[in-house]
Design a protein around this motif. Sequence first.
Motif, PDB file in Angstrom:
ATOM      1  N   LEU A  43       0.705  -1.216  -0.075  1.00  0.00           N
ATOM      2  CA  LEU A  43       0.238   0.005  -0.229  1.00  0.00           C
ATOM      3  C   LEU A  43       0.812   1.025  -0.130  1.00  0.00           C
ATOM      4  CD1 LEU A  43      -2.878  -1.155   2.460  1.00  0.00           C
ATOM      5  CD2 LEU A  43      -3.029  -0.486   0.121  1.00  0.00           C
ATOM      6  N   THR A  55      -5.744   8.611   0.712  1.00  0.00           N
ATOM      7  CA  THR A  55      -5.640   8.065  -0.604  1.00  0.00           C
ATOM      8  C   THR A  55      -4.679   6.681  -0.366  1.00  0.00           C
ATOM      9  OG1 THR A  55      -6.548   9.623  -1.818  1.00  0.00           O
ATOM     10  CG2 THR A  55      -5.445   7.702  -2.930  1.00  0.00           C
ATOM     11  N   ALA A  56      -4.976   5.488  -0.530  1.00  0.00           N
ATOM     12  CA  ALA A  56      -4.217   4.482  -0.454  1.00  0.00           C
ATOM     13  C   ALA A  56      -4.112   3.690  -2.074  1.00  0.00           C
ATOM     14  CB  ALA A  56      -4.501   3.584   0.508  1.00  0.00           C
ATOM     15  N   ILE A  75      -9.520  -3.274   4.215  1.00  0.00           N
ATOM     16  CA  ILE A  75      -9.531  -1.651   4.140  1.00  0.00           C
ATOM     17  C   ILE A  75     -10.631  -1.352   5.494  1.00  0.00           C
ATOM     18  CG2 ILE A  75      -9.773   0.423   3.428  1.00  0.00           C
ATOM     19  CD1 ILE A  75      -7.564  -0.929   2.253  1.00  0.00           C
ATOM     20  N   ALA A  85      -9.413   4.113  -1.491  1.00  0.00           N
ATOM     21  CA  ALA A  85      -8.203   2.924  -1.898  1.00  0.00           C
ATOM     22  C   ALA A  85      -8.652   2.402  -3.304  1.00  0.00           C
ATOM     23  CB  ALA A  85      -8.338   1.850  -0.927  1.00  0.00           C
ATOM     24  N   TRP A 117     -13.781   2.326  -2.640  1.00  0.00           N
ATOM     25  CA  TRP A 117     -13.143   1.310  -3.177  1.00  0.00           C
ATOM     26  C   TRP A 117     -13.255   1.364  -4.676  1.00  0.00           C
ATOM     27  CZ3 TRP A 117      -9.361  -2.087  -2.199  1.00  0.00           C
ATOM     28  CH2 TRP A 117      -9.120  -3.226  -2.679  1.00  0.00           C
TER      29      TRP A 117
END
Length: 283
Positions: A43, A55-56, A75, A85, A117
């Motif tokens: 990540l 933000t990942a 998550i 993400a 997501w």
Amino acid sequence: MSYIGAPLRQRAGMRPGYAALAVKKEDGVTRLADLAQAAPLRLLFPRVPEDEPLTACLTNTSGGVVGGDRHCVRITAMPGAQVLAMGQAAEKIYRSNGETAVMEIELTAESDSWLEWMPQETILFDGSKLARRARIEIAETARTLTGEILVFGRKAHGESLNTGLIRDVIEVTRSGRMIWADALHMEGDLRTPLAHPTTFADASASGLLILHAPDAATYRDALRELEPPEGVRFGATAVAGLLIARWLAWDNLALRRHYGAAWTLLRAQAGGLPARLPPLWHI
């Protein structure tokens, strides 16, 4: 046959991939609460404007998924936190040597949180075998925007998806009670069901988007007003506090553009966030 939980052989030198992220709201700002990862999953946290959620970026350092791989992603957005993400790029599911690749995704949105997501495409190569399950647990007051895009074969390379396995399950629970579930299972001969006019009608890709919000149904008409381009079929409905949209496409780029427009609209109207997509979406 059960695929989730079955013993699997990993490719040489590879362990099961794992990525887990929890975020919390602290002093009015979303911050990391916990982070764990195991190769080949990582990540990364790109810099984003101040008005964007934390933000990942999920990265598969092995460059793709092969038979026998097992990946798990978790998550969690804790109360009041905001997180987005997404994958760094499209995920490629390569031809299998006989084993099934297993992917498990667990998304948890606690009270008053926002969780995105955002999918990049999952590209299914001919002969690939994929069993994927996504579990989405949502608190009553949480808002989530999740989805997926499946690409059937590599049209640009003249490759269609003829054989393999697709097992794709999505389960949405609210306060511990399942409110919606969807399952796709095709095995062996894939060309026949993909080509049949009552199923995928020989489409090259499909898309799914799920919005959960206390007022999710109120955004249905605005979403339906997004006229799909040529080569794309699109529909949206509201059920059980969810807004669900689906796409079938014979033009993958047209699907991506229309999907992005729908995502932008909903994150702005339902999430109160900027009407823009992450830079990674455009790479």
